[in-house]
Scaffold this motif. Structure first.
Motif, PDB file in Angstrom:
ATOM      1  N   SER A 108       0.827  -1.208   0.000  1.00 32.57           N
ATOM      2  CA  SER A 108       0.000   0.000   0.000  1.00 32.57           C
ATOM      3  C   SER A 108       0.861   1.258   0.000  1.00 32.57           C
ATOM      4  CB  SER A 108      -0.924   0.008   1.222  1.00 32.57           C
ATOM      5  OG  SER A 108      -1.829  -1.072   1.175  1.00 32.57           O
ATOM      6  N   ARG A 109       1.953   1.237   0.778  1.00 32.04           N
ATOM      7  CA  ARG A 109       2.850   2.391   0.817  1.00 32.04           C
ATOM      8  C   ARG A 109       3.489   2.627  -0.546  1.00 32.04           C
ATOM      9  NH1 ARG A 109       5.215   1.129   5.012  1.00 32.04           N
ATOM     10  NH2 ARG A 109       7.016  -0.013   4.166  1.00 32.04           N
ATOM     11  N   ASP A 110       3.882   1.565  -1.231  1.00 32.71           N
ATOM     12  CA  ASP A 110       4.490   1.708  -2.554  1.00 32.71           C
ATOM     13  C   ASP A 110       3.481   2.261  -3.562  1.00 32.71           C
ATOM     14  OD1 ASP A 110       6.636   1.283  -4.522  1.00 32.71           O
ATOM     15  OD2 ASP A 110       5.285  -0.239  -5.325  1.00 32.71           O
ATOM     16  N   ILE A 111       2.234   1.787  -3.466  1.00 30.58           N
ATOM     17  CA  ILE A 111       1.194   2.281  -4.386  1.00 30.58           C
ATOM     18  C   ILE A 111       0.984   3.781  -4.198  1.00 30.58           C
ATOM     19  CG2 ILE A 111      -1.277   2.185  -4.892  1.00 30.58           C
ATOM     20  CD1 ILE A 111      -1.156  -0.832  -4.321  1.00 30.58           C
ATOM     21  N   ILE A 112       0.896   4.224  -2.945  1.00 29.55           N
ATOM     22  CA  ILE A 112       0.697   5.653  -2.683  1.00 29.55           C
ATOM     23  C   ILE A 112       1.892   6.465  -3.186  1.00 29.55           C
ATOM     24  CG2 ILE A 112       0.553   7.386  -0.850  1.00 29.55           C
ATOM     25  CD1 ILE A 112      -2.052   5.971  -1.381  1.00 29.55           C
ATOM     26  N   ASP A 148       7.490  10.878 -11.550  1.00 30.95           N
ATOM     27  CA  ASP A 148       7.079  10.061 -12.689  1.00 30.95           C
ATOM     28  C   ASP A 148       6.033   9.060 -12.205  1.00 30.95           C
ATOM     29  OD1 ASP A 148       6.873   8.889 -15.141  1.00 30.95           O
ATOM     30  OD2 ASP A 148       8.719   7.715 -14.979  1.00 30.95           O
ATOM     31  N   LYS A 149       4.773   9.513 -12.168  1.00 26.19           N
ATOM     32  CA  LYS A 149       3.709   8.729 -11.559  1.00 26.19           C
ATOM     33  C   LYS A 149       3.353   7.496 -12.388  1.00 26.19           C
ATOM     34  CE  LYS A 149       1.623  12.619  -9.091  1.00 26.19           C
ATOM     35  NZ  LYS A 149       2.766  13.491  -9.314  1.00 26.19           N
ATOM     36  N   SER A 150       3.040   6.425 -11.704  1.00 23.58           N
ATOM     37  CA  SER A 150       2.666   5.162 -12.354  1.00 23.58           C
ATOM     38  C   SER A 150       1.158   5.110 -12.556  1.00 23.58           C
ATOM     39  CB  SER A 150       3.109   3.966 -11.500  1.00 23.58           C
ATOM     40  OG  SER A 150       4.504   3.962 -11.315  1.00 23.58           O
ATOM     41  N   THR A 151       0.724   4.385 -13.575  1.00 23.77           N
ATOM     42  CA  THR A 151      -0.705   4.190 -13.819  1.00 23.77           C
ATOM     43  C   THR A 151      -1.184   2.964 -13.050  1.00 23.77           C
ATOM     44  OG1 THR A 151      -0.355   2.768 -15.741  1.00 23.77           O
ATOM     45  CG2 THR A 151      -0.419   5.157 -16.128  1.00 23.77           C
ATOM     46  N   LEU A 152      -2.489   2.817 -12.960  1.00 24.63           N
ATOM     47  CA  LEU A 152      -3.065   1.648 -12.299  1.00 24.63           C
ATOM     48  C   LEU A 152      -2.635   0.356 -12.983  1.00 24.63           C
ATOM     49  CD1 LEU A 152      -6.702   2.931 -11.631  1.00 24.63           C
ATOM     50  CD2 LEU A 152      -4.878   2.658  -9.949  1.00 24.63           C
ATOM     51  N   HIS A 153      -2.582   0.387 -14.309  1.00 28.71           N
ATOM     52  CA  HIS A 153      -2.219  -0.819 -15.063  1.00 28.71           C
ATOM     53  C   HIS A 153      -0.749  -1.179 -14.857  1.00 28.71           C
ATOM     54  CE1 HIS A 153      -6.052  -1.297 -17.132  1.00 28.71           C
ATOM     55  NE2 HIS A 153      -6.075   0.015 -17.300  1.00 28.71           N
ATOM     56  N   GLN A 154       0.112  -0.169 -14.747  1.00 25.75           N
ATOM     57  CA  GLN A 154       1.524  -0.459 -14.502  1.00 25.75           C
ATOM     58  C   GLN A 154       1.719  -1.125 -13.146  1.00 25.75           C
ATOM     59  OE1 GLN A 154       3.077   3.521 -15.038  1.00 25.75           O
ATOM     60  NE2 GLN A 154       3.808   3.082 -17.117  1.00 25.75           N
ATOM     61  N   LEU A 155       1.015  -0.638 -12.137  1.00 27.61           N
ATOM     62  CA  LEU A 155       1.110  -1.247 -10.819  1.00 27.61           C
ATOM     63  C   LEU A 155       0.432  -2.614 -10.784  1.00 27.61           C
ATOM     64  CD1 LEU A 155       0.455   1.919  -8.635  1.00 27.61           C
ATOM     65  CD2 LEU A 155       2.612   0.677  -8.864  1.00 27.61           C
ATOM     66  N   ALA A 156      -0.623  -2.772 -11.575  1.00 30.58           N
ATOM     67  CA  ALA A 156      -1.284  -4.075 -11.644  1.00 30.58           C
ATOM     68  C   ALA A 156      -0.337  -5.124 -12.216  1.00 30.58           C
ATOM     69  CB  ALA A 156      -2.553  -3.961 -12.492  1.00 30.58           C
ATOM     70  N   ASP A 157       0.426  -4.752 -13.241  1.00 31.05           N
ATOM     71  CA  ASP A 157       1.413  -5.681 -13.812  1.00 31.05           C
ATOM     72  C   ASP A 157       2.511  -5.987 -12.803  1.00 31.05           C
ATOM     73  OD1 ASP A 157       0.003  -5.707 -16.171  1.00 31.05           O
ATOM     74  OD2 ASP A 157       1.225  -4.148 -17.124  1.00 31.05           O
ATOM     75  N   LEU A 171      -6.929  -0.848  -3.282  1.00 32.48           N
ATOM     76  CA  LEU A 171      -5.837  -0.701  -2.322  1.00 32.48           C
ATOM     77  C   LEU A 171      -5.453   0.768  -2.143  1.00 32.48           C
ATOM     78  CD1 LEU A 171      -3.605  -3.707  -3.477  1.00 32.48           C
ATOM     79  CD2 LEU A 171      -4.858  -3.534  -1.296  1.00 32.48           C
ATOM     80  N   GLU A 172      -5.449   1.507  -3.223  1.00 31.56           N
ATOM     81  CA  GLU A 172      -5.116   2.933  -3.166  1.00 31.56           C
ATOM     82  C   GLU A 172      -6.134   3.694  -2.333  1.00 31.56           C
ATOM     83  OE1 GLU A 172      -4.304   6.621  -6.300  1.00 31.56           O
ATOM     84  OE2 GLU A 172      -5.484   4.877  -6.916  1.00 31.56           O
ATOM     85  N   ASN A 173      -7.433   3.461  -2.569  1.00 34.19           N
ATOM     86  CA  ASN A 173      -8.478   4.150  -1.811  1.00 34.19           C
ATOM     87  C   ASN A 173      -8.405   3.801  -0.317  1.00 34.19           C
ATOM     88  OD1 ASN A 173      -9.461   5.388  -4.097  1.00 34.19           O
ATOM     89  ND2 ASN A 173     -11.027   3.851  -4.493  1.00 34.19           N
ATOM     90  N   ASN A 174      -8.167   2.523  -0.013  1.00 39.10           N
ATOM     91  CA  ASN A 174      -8.066   2.113   1.389  1.00 39.10           C
ATOM     92  C   ASN A 174      -6.869   2.763   2.064  1.00 39.10           C
ATOM     93  OD1 ASN A 174     -10.336   0.473   1.225  1.00 39.10           O
ATOM     94  ND2 ASN A 174      -9.157  -1.350   0.650  1.00 39.10           N
ATOM     95  N   ALA A 175      -5.755   2.846   1.346  1.00 43.35           N
ATOM     96  CA  ALA A 175      -4.550   3.460   1.912  1.00 43.35           C
ATOM     97  C   ALA A 175      -4.766   4.943   2.167  1.00 43.35           C
ATOM     98  CB  ALA A 175      -3.370   3.248   0.960  1.00 43.35           C
ATOM     99  N   ILE A 176      -5.462   5.622   1.256  1.00 47.41           N
ATOM    100  CA  ILE A 176      -5.729   7.050   1.432  1.00 47.41           C
ATOM    101  C   ILE A 176      -6.612   7.278   2.654  1.00 47.41           C
ATOM    102  CG2 ILE A 176      -6.931   9.035   0.408  1.00 47.41           C
ATOM    103  CD1 ILE A 176      -5.950   8.109  -2.318  1.00 47.41           C
ATOM    104  N   LYS A 177      -7.621   6.426   2.851  1.00 46.85           N
ATOM    105  CA  LYS A 177      -8.480   6.555   4.032  1.00 46.85           C
ATOM    106  C   LYS A 177      -7.673   6.377   5.319  1.00 46.85           C
ATOM    107  CE  LYS A 177     -12.692   4.918   1.747  1.00 46.85           C
ATOM    108  NZ  LYS A 177     -13.707   3.822   1.671  1.00 46.85           N
ATOM    109  N   ALA A 228      -6.237  -4.021 -12.269  1.00 45.38           N
ATOM    110  CA  ALA A 228      -6.183  -2.576 -12.046  1.00 45.38           C
ATOM    111  C   ALA A 228      -7.232  -2.147 -11.024  1.00 45.38           C
ATOM    112  CB  ALA A 228      -6.380  -1.829 -13.367  1.00 45.38           C
ATOM    113  N   GLU A 229      -8.372  -2.815 -11.027  1.00 45.51           N
ATOM    114  CA  GLU A 229      -9.409  -2.498 -10.049  1.00 45.51           C
ATOM    115  C   GLU A 229      -8.942  -2.785  -8.629  1.00 45.51           C
ATOM    116  OE1 GLU A 229     -12.926  -1.408  -8.214  1.00 45.51           O
ATOM    117  OE2 GLU A 229     -12.094  -0.923 -10.194  1.00 45.51           O
TER     118      GLU A 229
END
Length: 282
Positions: A236-240, A248-257, A269-275, A263-264
């Motif tokens: 979660s920390r890496d995704i945020i 150089d921000k990553s896309t959802l698909h890049q992180l999914a790979d 995970l991103e929304n939960n981490a932000i909360k 990607a969903e």
């Protein structure tokens, strides 16, 4: 409409009377002639027919534009905008409906002139919503006759136009104001300088106390964010960090790979981490 026709309709600002006289010399069309030209335009795309329809109605545009002379804008510009509306009307005119082009075109001509007036009457837009535009053009004619409205007149105008009394009062206030320059004019009249906004509007953003306060607040927020990030799991920390904190921000698909998930799932995970970060920082 072609660019060639638009150039023909350009109103010469220095010789407006000659343009008006030339438009009056163009013969008007009979019902049958108008229907035939409109049919040729509709069925065959005949631009010569469109040109004849436009040119034969230029005198009508001039007549409509003269009704807006009280706004202090150049008459040539009002006519030019009306010509644009006329061309739009000719393009959309359907001869099978059974109405004359002049009856159909008046809406388009006035609409273009209205847009031009609203864009240029004031530096700051005086009307932006549909209700405000309706009020702008109706209140001008009423105020010339009545002056400032009393309570009963405000309610009557609001009822007639289908708006609230608050809208009427706000538009009346806007129309009674005038544009002024922010800085004081370059003259020796001290009384004039008093009313320049630059003399009484203060900018406190560069005060030393505010600068120190803003810097302390930024440092505090940075410390809170750093502490909150340590409470997240590694993924979660890496995704945020990759989605929000990296240049150089990553896309959802890049992180999914990267994590071999959908990607969903990354989005969840991103929304939960932000909360969790918001909760930790508050």
């Amino acid at each position: 409409m072609t660019k060639h026709l638009e150039m023909q309709l350009a109103v010469p600002t220095g010789n407006l009377e000659s343009y008006i006289q030339a438009s009056r010399s163009i013969p008007m069309l009979s019902v049958d002639e108008e229907r035939e030209l409109a049919t040729r335009l509709q069925d065959e795309g005949d631009l010569d027919a469109a040109q004849q329809l436009v040119l034969s109605h230029l005198r009508f545009v001039i007549h409509v534009a003269r009704g807006y002379s009280g706004y202090g804008l150049p008459q040539a510009d009002l006519i030019q905008e009306g010509n644009i509306g006329l061309m739009k009307a000719v393009k959309r005119f359907d001869p099978t409906v059974g109405v004359r082009l002049v009856s159909f075109a008046v809406y388009w001509i006035r609409a273009e002139i209205h847009e031009y007036i609203l864009r240029n009457w004031r530096i700051v837009k005086v009307a932006t919503t549909k209700a405000q535009r309706k009020l702008f053009f109706n209140l001008r004619s009423s105020k010339k006759r009545l002056g400032w409205f009393n309570h009963e007149e405000v309610e009557r105008v609001a009822e007639d136009l289908g708006v609230t009394t608050k809208d009427v009062l706000e538009m009346e206030s806007r129309m009674s104001g005038h544009d002024i320059t922010f800085d004081a004019p370059d003259d020796d009249d001290e009384n004039t300088h008093t009313f320049a906004p630059a003399n009484y509007l203060q900018d406190n953003s560069q005060e030393p106390a505010r600068i120190i306060e803003a810097g302390d607040s930024a440092d505090h927020n940075h410390e809170q964010l750093s502490t909150a990030l340590t409470k997240l799991d590694d993924r979660s920390r890496d995704i945020i960090q990759q989605r929000w904190l990296s240049e150089d921000k990553s896309t959802l698909h890049q992180l999914a790979d990267k994590y071999q998930v959908s990607a969903e799932r990354i989005r969840q995970l991103e929304n939960n981490a932000i909360k969790k970060l918001k909760l930790a920082m508050t």
